[in-house]
Design an enzyme around this catalytic site. Structure first.
Site, PDB file in Angstrom:
ATOM      1  N   TYR A 122       6.139   6.291 -12.653  1.00  0.00           N
ATOM      2  CA  TYR A 122       5.803   7.703 -12.511  1.00  0.00           C
ATOM      3  C   TYR A 122       5.328   8.350 -13.815  1.00  0.00           C
ATOM      4  O   TYR A 122       5.410   9.558 -13.979  1.00  0.00           O
ATOM      5  CB  TYR A 122       7.009   8.469 -11.940  1.00  0.00           C
ATOM      6  CG  TYR A 122       7.258   8.123 -10.494  1.00  0.00           C
ATOM      7  CD1 TYR A 122       7.715   6.863 -10.145  1.00  0.00           C
ATOM      8  CD2 TYR A 122       7.018   9.039  -9.477  1.00  0.00           C
ATOM      9  CE1 TYR A 122       7.932   6.512  -8.820  1.00  0.00           C
ATOM     10  CE2 TYR A 122       7.240   8.701  -8.150  1.00  0.00           C
ATOM     11  CZ  TYR A 122       7.696   7.444  -7.833  1.00  0.00           C
ATOM     12  OH  TYR A 122       7.916   7.110  -6.515  1.00  0.00           O
ATOM     13  N   LYS A 168      13.886  -6.018  -9.679  1.00  0.00           N
ATOM     14  CA  LYS A 168      13.009  -7.107  -9.226  1.00  0.00           C
ATOM     15  C   LYS A 168      12.735  -7.996 -10.439  1.00  0.00           C
ATOM     16  O   LYS A 168      11.585  -8.295 -10.784  1.00  0.00           O
ATOM     17  CB  LYS A 168      11.715  -6.503  -8.647  1.00  0.00           C
ATOM     18  CG  LYS A 168      10.803  -7.484  -7.962  1.00  0.00           C
ATOM     19  CD  LYS A 168      11.304  -7.969  -6.614  1.00  0.00           C
ATOM     20  CE  LYS A 168      10.372  -9.002  -6.023  1.00  0.00           C
ATOM     21  NZ  LYS A 168      10.909  -9.645  -4.819  1.00  0.00           N
ATOM     22  N   ASP A 201      13.876  -5.940  -2.590  1.00  0.00           N
ATOM     23  CA  ASP A 201      13.486  -6.228  -1.207  1.00  0.00           C
ATOM     24  C   ASP A 201      14.704  -6.541  -0.346  1.00  0.00           C
ATOM     25  O   ASP A 201      14.842  -6.058   0.781  1.00  0.00           O
ATOM     26  CB  ASP A 201      12.434  -7.361  -1.140  1.00  0.00           C
ATOM     27  CG  ASP A 201      12.706  -8.480  -2.125  1.00  0.00           C
ATOM     28  OD1 ASP A 201      13.630  -8.347  -2.960  1.00  0.00           O
ATOM     29  OD2 ASP A 201      12.004  -9.504  -2.072  1.00  0.00           O
ATOM     30  N   ASP A 225      13.020   5.922  -5.140  1.00  0.00           N
ATOM     31  CA  ASP A 225      12.274   6.822  -4.265  1.00  0.00           C
ATOM     32  C   ASP A 225      12.192   6.221  -2.856  1.00  0.00           C
ATOM     33  O   ASP A 225      12.485   6.871  -1.853  1.00  0.00           O
ATOM     34  CB  ASP A 225      10.863   7.016  -4.858  1.00  0.00           C
ATOM     35  CG  ASP A 225      10.147   8.207  -4.256  1.00  0.00           C
ATOM     36  OD1 ASP A 225      10.764   8.948  -3.472  1.00  0.00           O
ATOM     37  OD2 ASP A 225       8.959   8.401  -4.578  1.00  0.00           O
ATOM     38  N   ASP A 229      14.595   7.027   0.981  1.00  0.00           N
ATOM     39  CA  ASP A 229      14.047   7.342   2.304  1.00  0.00           C
ATOM     40  C   ASP A 229      14.566   6.344   3.348  1.00  0.00           C
ATOM     41  O   ASP A 229      14.859   6.720   4.482  1.00  0.00           O
ATOM     42  CB  ASP A 229      12.505   7.303   2.290  1.00  0.00           C
ATOM     43  CG  ASP A 229      11.904   8.650   1.891  1.00  0.00           C
ATOM     44  OD1 ASP A 229      12.555   9.369   1.095  1.00  0.00           O
ATOM     45  OD2 ASP A 229      10.808   8.993   2.365  1.00  0.00           O
TER      46      ASP A 229
END
Ligand code: ATP
Length: 335
Positions: A122, A168, A201, A225, A229
């Protein structure tokens, strides 16, 4: 008196923030509200998505309550949210997701996602060349230490038992590897917290298949982020999830959802996320009792089956809020 800067913003922002304000006014007479424009609403009035007077008020306030800011594809658009997160040094984004509504999930969820809010993907650092675009993704030791220490402190202060680092590092060996190494070092002396690690993942999959497995998640900006959700979806939807942007001197609380232009102006937005964001703000200001009253009243309304339309119920934003107000008055909330 605590001074609160209210930024209603765009789309359903004003609708859900009005509900949240009604609840905050009910539980405390120690809050003083001042209003400022942000987002597209501000652009229309002042020609600027984040006018200086808004920024000044945010800085002068004890905390801020934000509705939503519409994203835009206009060439002159720059996100006011990214700007205030950066300029107010709001390095931590805290996103609690807890089952309170009926959902099709494979178990209850009560997770807090602590998302690094200042760097990662970001930084908006994109370099163009003849063939395409390269986006620079920044991970520093300082920001990693800061967010992981914050998550550890938050876990202690809120009686949590486990902290899971989501990363990751099998692919992004240097950058995510730095984040993971920092986590391991900082967790070494935390004997009363269980240390967990998970690839992003598999964390996404596990949030769906075994949501109860998670307690506190600490992770990088983009992963946080997306995962918040996913977690909100597991709990029943975006209308339920509040969040806080927290830094050393300032804070901004907001629903995780956006401006939802598809339902704006219809009076049907679920105001729960905005109401719970108000409760989070009170806790941050040390006002635990009124915060707990709000959380309990919301849970009581859900338990009695009063649901908004996004959850299959018949209530609009206002009638749902009326029930929360009733619960706060001690009146039985019957179906
Ligand atoms: P933005 O451009 O501001 O991000 P968006 O519509 O792309 O807006 P969200 O606002 O997060 O993104 O909405 C995603 C979906 O979830 C939409 O279909 C929206 O109607 C629904 N939604 C979001 N918030 C709520 C809410 N509070 N109550 C009911 N539905 C919601």
């Amino acid at each position: 008196m605590r001074r609160i800067c209210v930024l209603k913003g765009d789309g359903i922002g004003p609708e859900v923030i009005d509900c949240s304000l009604a609840i905050l006014q009910k539980v405390s007479d120690k809050l003083e509200f001042e209003y400022a424009d942000i987002g597209y609403a501000a652009f229309q009035k002042h020609g600027n998505y984040m006018p200086d007077q808004t920024f000044d008020l945010m800085k002068r306030s004890d905390s801020c309550l934000l509705g939503a800011v519409a994203s835009s594809e206009r060439g002159d658009y720059s996100s006011p949210v990214l700007r205030f997160r950066k300029e107010l040094d709001l390095f931590a984004n805290v996103r609690p997701v807890k089952s309170i509504a009926p959902s099709t999930a494979r178990g209850p969820i009560d997770v807090v996602i602590v998302r690094e809010n200042s760097e990662g993907m970001y930084t908006q650092n994109e370099i163009f060349d003849d063939e395409g675009v390269t986006t620079l993704r920044r991970v520093t030791r300082r920001a990693s230490e800061r967010i992981i220490s914050f998550a550890i402190r938050w876990a202690h202060e809120n009686g949590r038992r486990k902290v899971c680092c989501v990363h990751k590092s099998n692919v992004l060996k240097a950058s995510d590897g730095l984040f993971l190494r920092t986590f391991r070092e900082l967790m070494e002396n935390q004997k009363d917290l269980v240390k967990e690690e998970q690839l992003v993942d598999s964390a996404a999959l596990k949030l769906i298949t075994d949501p109860a497995a998670f307690d506190v998640i600490v992770t990088l900006n983009l992963y946080g982020d997306i995962l918040s959700d996913v977690a909100a979806g597991v709990a029943g939807g975006l209308g339920l999830a509040p969040s806080g942007n927290i830094g050393p001197d300032h804070s901004v609380f907001e629903p995780v959802h956006g401006s939802a232009p598809d339902i704006a102006g219809k009076g049907i937005a679920n105001p729960t996320a905005a109401i719970l964001a108000g409760a989070m703000m009170l806790r941050h200001l040390g006002m635990d009792d009124p915060a707990a009253r709000i959380e309990n009243a919301v849970s009581e309304v859900y338990a009695s089956g009063h649901l908004t339309q996004d959850l299959g119920g018949r209530h609009g934003s206002r009638s749902f809020t009326e029930h929360v107000l009733k619960a706060l008055s001690g009146a039985a909330v019957r179906r």
